[in-house]
Design an enzyme around this catalytic site. Structure first.
Site, PDB file in Angstrom:
ATOM      1  CG  HIS A 132      42.792  45.071  46.850  1.00  0.00           C
ATOM      2  ND1 HIS A 132      44.075  45.319  46.476  1.00  0.00           N
ATOM      3  CD2 HIS A 132      42.372  44.089  46.285  1.00  0.00           C
ATOM      4  CE1 HIS A 132      44.510  44.350  45.815  1.00  0.00           C
ATOM      5  NE2 HIS A 132      43.291  43.421  45.650  1.00  0.00           N
ATOM      6  CB  SER A 159      44.627  41.885  43.358  1.00  0.00           C
ATOM      7  OG  SER A 159      44.678  41.257  44.370  1.00  0.00           O
ATOM      8  CG  ASP A 213      45.304  48.198  48.111  1.00  0.00           C
ATOM      9  OD1 ASP A 213      44.971  47.459  49.032  1.00  0.00           O
ATOM     10  OD2 ASP A 213      45.603  47.864  46.765  1.00  0.00           O
TER      11      ASP A 213
END
Lengths: 373, 373
Positions: free
Chosen positions: B350, B147, B317
């Site tokens: 995610h 991320s 995601d």
């Protein structure tokens, strides 16, 4: 088309799904076109979260006051008011005319506020049916709506199967999924934890929980738009780049255009929308689930429906995705019902149901051609 | 593996992308494994929004204190601390140890609060490079992160191409899109419009803008999970159905399990996370955009990178979708760089980058087998 809202007062209490009831209440509505002699050409339009009875036409002397579905409904339009008598009705609990939280609670003389009873899609449909009774309309040529309005249209076919010949259910779903409920819950928490909410009795404090309403609306707007259209419209554009093209490097000032857009939408909304209404309408969305009484079996739930159906969904709608409309289509087909279904490849996300995509408008136009008046 | 955080003080100010600078500051970090004789086996792990230097292992006497990537890093694990010397470092502006908004501003003696300078991914990387200098490490065997951590890993290869042999960029993106920025902005507005925020100087008022932090975290959680996993985990389950199975019909009480989950996550987060840190970190996310200095041309931007790359994305995601990772892969391939890419068909959204999907873990393990120590 110049239109005038009307109000009908219902003296008899309305029993609600919750077991509570609403005492005497008003429904505000508008009509377009003319009811024919055998009262067979009525089309009821149900509204979604942020809308009202003002579906089409304009108010006298207010050139920019078009109704929210004015591109769809009017003389010569897909729902042709030269053929149909169209009714837009504001739902109970709204803040646009019909009895709602800011109106006096007959039990106290004070505004209902948070004491306005929780209303469901089924309750709204029951109230709409009473309005049709008052207008002398037994059977609807069609009931239609988008999003939450589509849920009402679907519910009509289950609560009053004999009173609906066609149901047009656009960008809708047979219930909210966990993500939909989650977004509603965040919006509600933003509102009820705003210190200006005062437990829902902010009217008597002379304040409005604007901070919460702004956040609620910003979240809503994100879910109404597709990723694609957001990138196309806003992308990473800076609102007001410095002469050097550099970032401002601020955590609180507006830097990107999307921020400016969302703040503007939030501000505007907080100026006119009632916080208690927001809670009520999002909860009605959460609760709608006709399959629930049938152990989650949507096919069993829709067995009651006898109307003919048009369903429309939009490919980039991630709030109520095409998959959700297909669930309804499948359950209706399982029941051997007459269903037309269009999945429109549109970039605009959930908002597409209010926009002018020619394929979408064309599908509705063609469908209404064969709706007998 | 029992670990102990350490702190390094930097006396020299750090110049920032904004033109401002941070005066003397501390970085808190942890290390796992042993630096080899030629100092060639160091792996730097960069953290995302809600994480810290505590990447792996546990603290003495705290059996439940596993680091946030403990499934990935440790003896015999994919990033094997029997082979590698792994460094976890807390970023500037954080609230978990390194100098941040709640620490004294040397200019005033009071907490920085909202006056803590805006920091960027590039600033963090520059600060991390100074830490490596202090540890006597010239070149990293690998830099890795998920991320926002992946953005730092990518930025390392551009800011210090000669100091990185491998970059592992997981569930990341070359920049935020409009929807990502929009969610960040709503979260920030919830925080800064909380009356307890006091313009970012709430410390001196003895309060915390918990309402805003709760909303920010609830929004975050929705975007970390996929629609699928939310439906599987929560669906429309009621938290505490009445004996009759009926709804409670309340707009403010918890009705659905997903509401209870989000409220719990929001409450927990607001107890420990700093509001100013939230603003800083989301802004660093917004600002990251290496292609910007190249007119939006990511291929041109990544020409500087000389590292070998592993990118990993997860099909569900929707925050940083596989499409975003593929943009990076394509830009690297355009530059004839050595890139491995795995798109993992995982249901978790995610959050998958923190979870134990065996294919994902296997890919990272295999990749690190060929990272020379």
């Amino acid at each position: 088309m110049i239109v005038t809202p009307q109000t009908h007062h219902f003296a008899e209490p309305l029993p609600l799904a919750s077991g509570a009831s609403v005492a005497g209440y008003d429904l505000t509505y508008e009509t377009y076109g003319t009811l024919n002699a055998d009262r067979s050409n009525a089309v009821l339009v149900c509204h979604a979260l942020n809308a009202s009875h003002h579906v089409a036409g304009r108010y006298a002397g207010q050139p920019k006051s078009e109704g929210w579905w004015d591109n769809m409904i009017g003389p010569g339009k897909p729902v042709d008011t030269d053929r149909f008598f169209v009714i837009g009705v504001n739902n109970l609990g709204s803040c646009f005319g019909s009895t709602g939280p800011m109106h006096p609670n007959p039990a106290t003389g004070e505004p209902y506020g948070a004491d306005f009873p929780v209303v469901t899609v089924e309750d709204w449909v029951a109230a709409q049916a009473r309005l049709l009774d008052a207008l002398g309309i037994q059977t609807l040529a069609a009931v239609m709506g988008g999003s939450l309005g589509g849920m009402q249209a679907l519910s009509w076919t289950l609560q009053y199967p004999d009173r609906v010949r066609h149901a047009v259910v656009i960008a809708s779903a047979p219930n909210l999924n966990a993500e939909n409920i989650a977004f509603n819950e965040v919006a509600r928490r933003a509102i009820v934890t705003d210190p200006d909410f005062h437990g829902g009795h902010f009217y008597r404090h002379g304040v409005v929980p604007k901070r919460g309403l702004r956040i609620a609306r910003m979240i809503g707007h994100i879910t109404y738009l597709s990723d694609d259209v957001m990138n196309a419209k806003f992308g990473r554009h800076l609102r007001d780049a410095l002469a050097t093209g550099a970032y401002r490097y601020s955590t609180q000032d507006v830097e990107f255009e999307i921020e400016s857009y969302l703040r503007y939408q939030g501000d505007k909304f907080s100026d006119y929308f009632d916080a208690n209404t927001y809670l009520l309408i999002t909860r009605a969305l959460d609760y709608f689930d006709p399959a629930r009484a049938h152990g989650g079996n949507l096919t069993a739930a829709l067995a009651k429906a006898s109307a003919r159906f048009l369903l429309v969904s939009f490919t980039t709608d991630w709030r109520f995705s095409p998959r959700r409309s297909r669930e309804v289509v499948k359950a209706l087909l399982d029941n051997r019902r007459d269903v037309a279904y269009a999945e429109i490849d549109a970039p605009h996300g959930h908002d597409a149901f209010l926009l002018d995509d020619p394929r979408y408008i064309g599908v509705v136009r063609e469908y209404f051609r064969q709706v007998g008046a």
